[in-house]
Design an enzyme around this catalytic site. Structure first.
Site, short mmCIF file in Angstrom:
data_model
loop_
_atom_site.label_atom_id
_atom_site.label_comp_id
_atom_site.label_asym_id
_atom_site.label_seq_id
_atom_site.Cartn_x
_atom_site.Cartn_y
_atom_site.Cartn_z
CG ASP A 98 19.65 -36.29 -9.67
OD1 ASP A 98 18.43 -36.42 -9.54
OD2 ASP A 98 20.25 -35.20 -9.55
CB ILE A 99 20.49 -34.01 -14.59
CG1 ILE A 99 20.10 -35.07 -15.63
CG2 ILE A 99 21.19 -32.84 -15.27
CD1 ILE A 99 19.09 -34.59 -16.65
CG ASN B 192 14.45 -27.40 -15.82
OD1 ASN B 192 14.66 -27.48 -17.03
ND2 ASN B 192 14.01 -28.42 -15.13
CG ASP C 2 10.77 -30.86 -21.10
OD1 ASP C 2 11.04 -31.18 -19.93
OD2 ASP C 2 9.67 -30.39 -21.44
CD GLU D 71 16.12 -33.88 -11.07
OE1 GLU D 71 16.68 -33.42 -10.07
OE2 GLU D 71 14.88 -33.87 -11.21
#
Length: 352
Positions: free
Chosen positions: A217-218, A225, A234, A260
């Site tokens: 997971d980012i 974002n 993206d 994500e």
């Protein structure tokens, strides 16, 4: 009367599910767009089970359903199904056309064969009646030439239809590949992941070999974002996907899990080996420099948190991923940019 009552019952049931859908979407603060509504209507119905289990896990971990997560759910559980149905319908129409042509060719071939047999029979009768041999030979040669011409035309027709069948097969293969691929990252999607895991699961139990999964997971992706826009987000996801593909083996399956989150299934790898692979992925991503294309601005470094788990014989993929997810969120709570295994969940539980 019975049919009318059933229609009324169906209407009432659908209405109650729609009301439940809107209520749950409101609770999770999911915008009621057409795509989101389709996803959550299916969730309220409890079908497919994988969708319900995925959303339940996300809710259980207090995840926010942002635009990326909602889009990922739609593409995985709704959008790809519509594309599959459209491709199947188109292929069915094309196959019907080819089959009709093939039937026509066969009917023509049967009729021509009967005509040829009749013509040869007529020549044989004329020969027995003492007709001029020269005329008989010319008649026979003419009939054979016509038969050869008809056969050539039929062969050309069948060759053309064979090409059409090849084109339909190629189209179906490409459609199948698209249905198994995430459109943004180019990684395999949830459908491909489920299929791969089923095969790997059976092989692991039959061969008594380990099988492990890492879930990525980012970190702070929502704020990233919000600050730089979904277009840049993206691009970050594409970069993460590229790193993941490069850092796993050819026998492994890297995939987009949703939003994500990325995932990789590592056949033959035990927990320690999977943890080492996860650490290589984490450090590589932390070292990446991201530059905004439009301005040349160097963006803040992206980091990831990774949860690692090992398959227990007989368990469902959802249970394994749930452990990975809990390990991932332990990594988040420990400061992010970390790899945490399911063993640390046990230690945390014992300490608690």
């Amino acid at each position: 009367m019975a049919g009318g009552a059933l229609d009324e019952l169906d209407f009432e049931y659908a209405t109650s599910v729609a009301e439940k859908t809107m209520r749950v979407m409101g609770e999770q603060r999911v915008p009621p767009t057409p795509n989101n509504f389709q996803v959550w209507f299916k969730y309220s119905l409890g079908m497919p089970p994988d969708l319900k289990r995925t959303i339940d896990i996300l809710i259980g971990n207090k995840r926010k359903f942002d635009a990326a997560t909602n889009q990922g759910l739609f593409e995985t559980y709704v959008g790809s199904q519509g594309a599959d149905e459209a491709a199947a319908y188109k292929a069915s129409e094309q196959l019907h056309s080819v089959m009709d042509s093939a039937k026509q060719f066969l009917s023509t071939a049967i009729a021509d064969n009967r005509s040829q047999i009749q013509a040869i029979g007529d020549v044989a009768e004329a020969s027995e009646a003492g007709a001029d041999p020269k005329l008989l030979i010319e008649s026979l040669m003419s009939e054979l030439a016509q038969a050869a011409t008809r056969a050539t035309k039929l062969e050309a027709g069948f060759v053309e239809k064979s090409r059409e069948l090849d084109a339909i097969r190629d189209s179906l293969n490409k459609s199948e590949e698209r249905a198994r691929t995430d459109t943004l990252t180019g990684l395999p999607n949830r459908r491909a992941l489920d299929e791969f895991f089923r095969v790997a699961q059976i092989a692991a139990m039959e061969k008594d070999e380990p099988l492990s999964v890492l879930l990525i997971d980012i970190d702070h992706f929502k704020s990233f974002n919000d600050n730089f826009g979904h277009g840049v987000g993206d691009q970050v996801l594409k970069l993460m996907a590229k790193v993941l593909q490069e850092k796993v083996r050819e026998i492994d399956l890297p995939a987009r899990y949703g939003g994500e989150e990325l995932i990789a299934v590592l056949p033959g790898a035990d927990l320690a080996a999977c943890q080492a692979a996860a650490e290589r992925i984490r450090s590589s991503i932390a070292e990446c420099t991201i530059t905004r294309r439009s301005t040349g601005e160097v963006l803040p470094n992206i980091t990831v948190s990774i949860g690692v788990g090992q398959f227990q014989p007989g368990e469902a993929m959802g249970d394994l991923i749930d452990r990975c997810d809990r390990a991932l969120y332990l990594a988040k709570r420990a400061g992010r940019n970390k790899v945490v295994t399911e063993d640390e969940l046990d230690r945390e539980r014992a300490a608690g």
